[in-house]
Scaffold this active site. Structure first.
Site, PDB file in Angstrom:
ATOM      1  CG  HIS A   1      -0.505  -0.063   2.468  1.00 35.50           C
ATOM      2  ND1 HIS A   1      -0.174  -1.710   2.630  1.00 35.50           N
ATOM      3  CD2 HIS A   1      -0.214   0.426   3.573  1.00 35.50           C
ATOM      4  CE1 HIS A   1       0.434  -1.517   4.051  1.00 35.50           C
ATOM      5  NE2 HIS A   1       0.334  -0.256   4.614  1.00 35.50           N
ATOM      6  CG  LEU A   2       2.258   5.214  -2.695  1.00 33.05           C
ATOM      7  CD1 LEU A   2       3.670   5.048  -2.047  1.00 33.05           C
ATOM      8  CD2 LEU A   2       2.339   5.114  -4.538  1.00 33.05           C
TER       9      LEU A   2
END
Length: 252
Positions: A121-122
């Site tokens: 997840h960014l």
DNA sequence: GTTCTAGAAC
DNA sequence: GTTCTAGAAC
């Protein structure tokens, strides 16, 4: 207790089946959700989706480490897709900042070097770090932009174009080394001041953001007044561009 | 990732 | 006495 696999479950479903309160947007390559425990005024997570027919499967998308293990080209492809969509989210946040606050402030895009939940997840997070949900040292240090735990996406992408030895070193992502950083003393990321505890830091971050707000609103106001003065000058026939022409003639 | 809470720090 | 941190969660 939060489900450590929640993000993986979101990524494997059709985005349209996710609750509206969770899903912000989606593309063929990614989906963007609201962080359930936002650590700033704006905080989103961009997640990669499994591509039909791709060699990169759900397990490979578990973390940066598993992704890098799948090979350099695959990793670059996934990270570029995440980055592209994150840049779009950033622009949308900036519009919302203008709309709601009348000015915009920096937004950081990056990964946690040691993830706390499964599925890559960014983070796309506004630099205020003002949130009820930011409660302890680990929360703060994990987003400190200069500490090293938070890996800015531009830096991660630069690894691909660096010396192979540097690339190999960086993709190790030694968890023990990075986790040490979370224990570091509290220091304001903006002015470097030491903070004796979390409540003091939070009050200080709030003050720092108020300063930005005041300065930015001042800028907007000065610009508006200047434009108004220019407009009045032109309307009264006192066009400033004529002054220049007269001056030039006088100089002759 | 969070919540809860014992006991350290003030 | 109250605030704050940090580790367990069966």
């Amino acid at each position: 207790m939060a489900n450590l696999f929640a993000l993986r479950n979101y990524a494997r479903k059709a985005p349209s089946t996710l609750p509206q309160s969770l899903l912000f947007s989606s593309s063929s390559r990614t989906l963007t959700i609201y962080d359930t425990y936002p650590k700033a005024i704006f905080h989103f997570l961009v997640l990669p989706r499994v591509q039909a027919g791709s060699a990169v499967g759900l397990d490979d998308l578990d973390s940066l480490r598993t992704l890098f293990a799948r090979g350099k080209d695959s990793a670059r492809d996934v990270l570029n897709a995440l980055n592209e969509d994150a840049q779009g989210i950033k622009r949308e946040i900036e519009l919302e900042m203008q709309e709601r606050y009348g000015f915009k402030w920096p937004i950081w895009i990056g990964f946690h070097s040691v993830p706390s939940m499964h599925h890559l997840h960014l983070h796309v997070i506004s630099s205020d770090l003002c949130s009820e949900r930011l409660k302890n040292k680990k929360h703060y240090n994990s987003f400190h932009p200069k500490l090293g735990f938070f890996l800015h996406v531009d830096d991660v992408l630069s690894w691909f174009d660096s010396e192979p030895s540097y690339y190999e070193k960086m993709i190790q992502l030694d968890h023990k080394e990075y986790e040490k950083l979370l224990k570091e003393d509290l220091v304001c990321w903006k002015c470097e001041a030491s903070m004796k505890n979390i409540p003091t830091l939070k009050a200080h971050l709030q003050e720092e953001w108020y300063k930005v707000a005041k300065r930015e609103k001042g800028k907007v106001e000065r610009k508006r007044k200047m434009e108004e003065r220019e407009k009045q000058k032109i309307e009264s026939g006192d066009d400033p561009s004529q002054h220049t022409e007269k001056k030039v003639k006088l100089d002759d």
